[in-house]
Motif scaffolding. Structure first.
Motif, PDB file in Angstrom:
ATOM      1  N   LEU A   1      16.221 -12.572  59.757  1.00  0.00           N
ATOM      2  CA  LEU A   1      17.072 -13.592  59.149  1.00  0.00           C
ATOM      3  C   LEU A   1      18.130 -14.070  60.129  1.00  0.00           C
ATOM      4  O   LEU A   1      18.369 -15.276  60.274  1.00  0.00           O
ATOM      5  N   LEU A   2      18.756 -13.131  60.832  1.00  0.00           N
ATOM      6  CA  LEU A   2      19.779 -13.481  61.820  1.00  0.00           C
ATOM      7  C   LEU A   2      19.176 -14.290  62.959  1.00  0.00           C
ATOM      8  O   LEU A   2      19.777 -15.267  63.435  1.00  0.00           O
TER       9      LEU A   2
ATOM     10  N   PHE B   1      18.582 -17.751  61.727  1.00  0.00           N
ATOM     11  CA  PHE B   1      19.861 -18.435  61.536  1.00  0.00           C
ATOM     12  C   PHE B   1      20.404 -18.973  62.865  1.00  0.00           C
ATOM     13  O   PHE B   1      21.023 -20.053  62.911  1.00  0.00           O
ATOM     14  N   ASN B   2      20.189 -18.222  63.938  1.00  0.00           N
ATOM     15  CA  ASN B   2      20.700 -18.612  65.256  1.00  0.00           C
ATOM     16  C   ASN B   2      19.701 -19.428  66.076  1.00  0.00           C
ATOM     17  O   ASN B   2      19.967 -19.746  67.233  1.00  0.00           O
ATOM     18  N   SER B   3      18.558 -19.746  65.496  1.00  0.00           N
ATOM     19  CA  SER B   3      17.516 -20.480  66.222  1.00  0.00           C
ATOM     20  C   SER B   3      17.507 -21.959  65.846  1.00  0.00           C
ATOM     21  O   SER B   3      18.064 -22.368  64.818  1.00  0.00           O
ATOM     22  N   LEU B   4      16.859 -22.737  66.686  1.00  0.00           N
ATOM     23  CA  LEU B   4      16.663 -24.158  66.427  1.00  0.00           C
ATOM     24  C   LEU B   4      15.176 -24.436  66.306  1.00  0.00           C
ATOM     25  O   LEU B   4      14.358 -23.782  66.959  1.00  0.00           O
TER      26      LEU B   4
ATOM     27  N   GLU C   1      26.252 -17.184  51.137  1.00  0.00           N
ATOM     28  CA  GLU C   1      25.866 -16.168  52.112  1.00  0.00           C
ATOM     29  C   GLU C   1      24.348 -16.011  52.123  1.00  0.00           C
ATOM     30  O   GLU C   1      23.722 -15.902  51.067  1.00  0.00           O
ATOM     31  N   LEU C   2      23.764 -15.969  53.306  1.00  0.00           N
ATOM     32  CA  LEU C   2      22.341 -15.677  53.453  1.00  0.00           C
ATOM     33  C   LEU C   2      22.186 -14.163  53.484  1.00  0.00           C
ATOM     34  O   LEU C   2      22.763 -13.478  54.336  1.00  0.00           O
ATOM     35  N   ILE C   3      21.415 -13.628  52.538  1.00  0.00           N
ATOM     36  CA  ILE C   3      21.282 -12.181  52.420  1.00  0.00           C
ATOM     37  C   ILE C   3      19.815 -11.772  52.319  1.00  0.00           C
ATOM     38  O   ILE C   3      18.943 -12.601  52.084  1.00  0.00           O
ATOM     39  N   THR C   4      19.567 -10.481  52.481  1.00  0.00           N
ATOM     40  CA  THR C   4      18.208  -9.942  52.387  1.00  0.00           C
ATOM     41  C   THR C   4      17.872  -9.636  50.924  1.00  0.00           C
ATOM     42  O   THR C   4      18.740  -9.608  50.053  1.00  0.00           O
ATOM     43  N   ALA C   5      16.587  -9.385  50.669  1.00  0.00           N
ATOM     44  CA  ALA C   5      16.147  -9.031  49.323  1.00  0.00           C
ATOM     45  C   ALA C   5      16.797  -7.730  48.855  1.00  0.00           C
ATOM     46  O   ALA C   5      17.150  -7.574  47.681  1.00  0.00           O
TER      47      ALA C   5
ATOM     48  N   PRO D   1      15.283 -23.116  61.302  1.00  0.00           N
ATOM     49  CA  PRO D   1      14.167 -22.597  60.513  1.00  0.00           C
ATOM     50  C   PRO D   1      14.595 -22.215  59.098  1.00  0.00           C
ATOM     51  O   PRO D   1      13.769 -22.150  58.193  1.00  0.00           O
ATOM     52  N   VAL D   2      15.901 -21.941  58.914  1.00  0.00           N
ATOM     53  CA  VAL D   2      16.423 -21.581  57.593  1.00  0.00           C
ATOM     54  C   VAL D   2      16.677 -22.864  56.806  1.00  0.00           C
ATOM     55  O   VAL D   2      17.478 -23.705  57.219  1.00  0.00           O
ATOM     56  N   PRO D   3      16.018 -23.046  55.668  1.00  0.00           N
ATOM     57  CA  PRO D   3      16.194 -24.294  54.918  1.00  0.00           C
ATOM     58  C   PRO D   3      17.518 -24.356  54.176  1.00  0.00           C
ATOM     59  O   PRO D   3      18.089 -23.340  53.797  1.00  0.00           O
TER      60      PRO D   3
END
Length: 266
Positions: free
Chosen positions: A32-33, A36-39, A142-146, A212-214
């Motif tokens: 996820l991280l 979040f940091n990718s393009l 906040e983007l969090i895990t399951a 990549p994160v919508p």
């Protein structure tokens, strides 16, 4: 991004876009991280406004938005997709204009939105007419895990707190599920005040703006009149046959109300 709204709840921190949740020592958090940091690898080299030749438009399977004039201003509505292509907007490394017709969600929420008290606590209303297909706002938090979502959900139930966690399930090209989970309970934007309805006037659509994160983009699914409350369905794939013992009563008052809030699992 143009976002001039604030919270009515002083215990909530206003953010305009998603942020990463707390650290977790897991491969899911690491992925996820990284996302979040990718393009996204794609970008266009268009000059001015993009056309059907735009690389981002082509990756979306065609135009994402339809332009129209209203009150002398250029506005956009979402074009319903008949294919499974994602909605990909032009991004920061694209050479097209910052007012390109393929940059809608990233410009920020619609004007004229108001947080008002209602029978559900707070709700989000519009002070002006909204045309069907118009972008309303993002559901940011906040983007969090399951794993984090499950723990927070259980904690909310124990403490009797409202649950704002939204879980989006997408299917990848190899038919593997992709989960994106957002919790705006403490860090969020104006989207957190939109209540559930079994007959909503808005829909949530994943839109990618360079990442990549919508983004969980909320669009009007019908024309919305002045002073009408904005709503979306919290769980379109909800199993109404689930045990209703611990379910929260639905207060949407729609004609076809299921009686209970959607069941949530991660």
């Amino acid at each position: 991004m143009n976002d001039n709204y604030t919270h009515v709840d002083t215990e909530v921190f206003y953010i305009t876009e998603n942020i990463m949740g707390p650290f977790e020592d897991s491969s899911e958090y690491e992925q996820l991280l990284n996302n979040f940091n990718s393009l996204l690898s794609g970008s266009c080299s268009c000059s001015g406004n993009c056309t059907q030749l735009c690389r981002c438009v082509q990756a979306s399977g065609g135009d994402n938005y339809l332009a129209y004039l209203a009150d002398g201003q250029k506005k956009f509505t979402l074009i319903p997709k008949s294919n499974s292509c994602p909605i990909i907007e032009c991004n920061d490394i694209c050479s097209c204009s910052v007012v390109c017709g393929n940059r809608v969600v990233q410009t920020g929420p619609a004007e004229g939105l108001e947080i008002r008290s209602c029978d559900k606590g707070y709700g989000l209303f519009t002070a002006t007419f909204i045309h069907s297909g118009t972008f309303i706002c993002e559901y940011a938090g906040e983007l969090i895990t399951a794993n984090q979502a499950t723990k927070r959900h259980e904690n909310n139930e124990t403490l009797g707190k409202s649950n704002y966690i939204f879980c989006l399930r997408e299917m990848s090209n190899d038919r593997q599920p992709i989960l994106t989970i957002v919790d705006p309970a403490v860090f969020g934007n104006i989207g957190r005040y939109i209540n559930h309805s079994c007959e909503p006037n808005c829909i949530v659509t994943p839109v990618r703006c360079g990442s990549p994160v919508p983004k969980f983009a909320i669009f009007a699914s019908t024309d919305i009149e002045e002073n009408e409350e904005l709503t979306f369905n919290y769980g379109l794939n909800d199993d109404v046959k689930q045990n209703t013992t611990d379910r929260t009563k639905c207060l949407c008052k729609s004609k076809n109300c299921s009686g209970f809030m959607p069941f949530q699992s991660y």
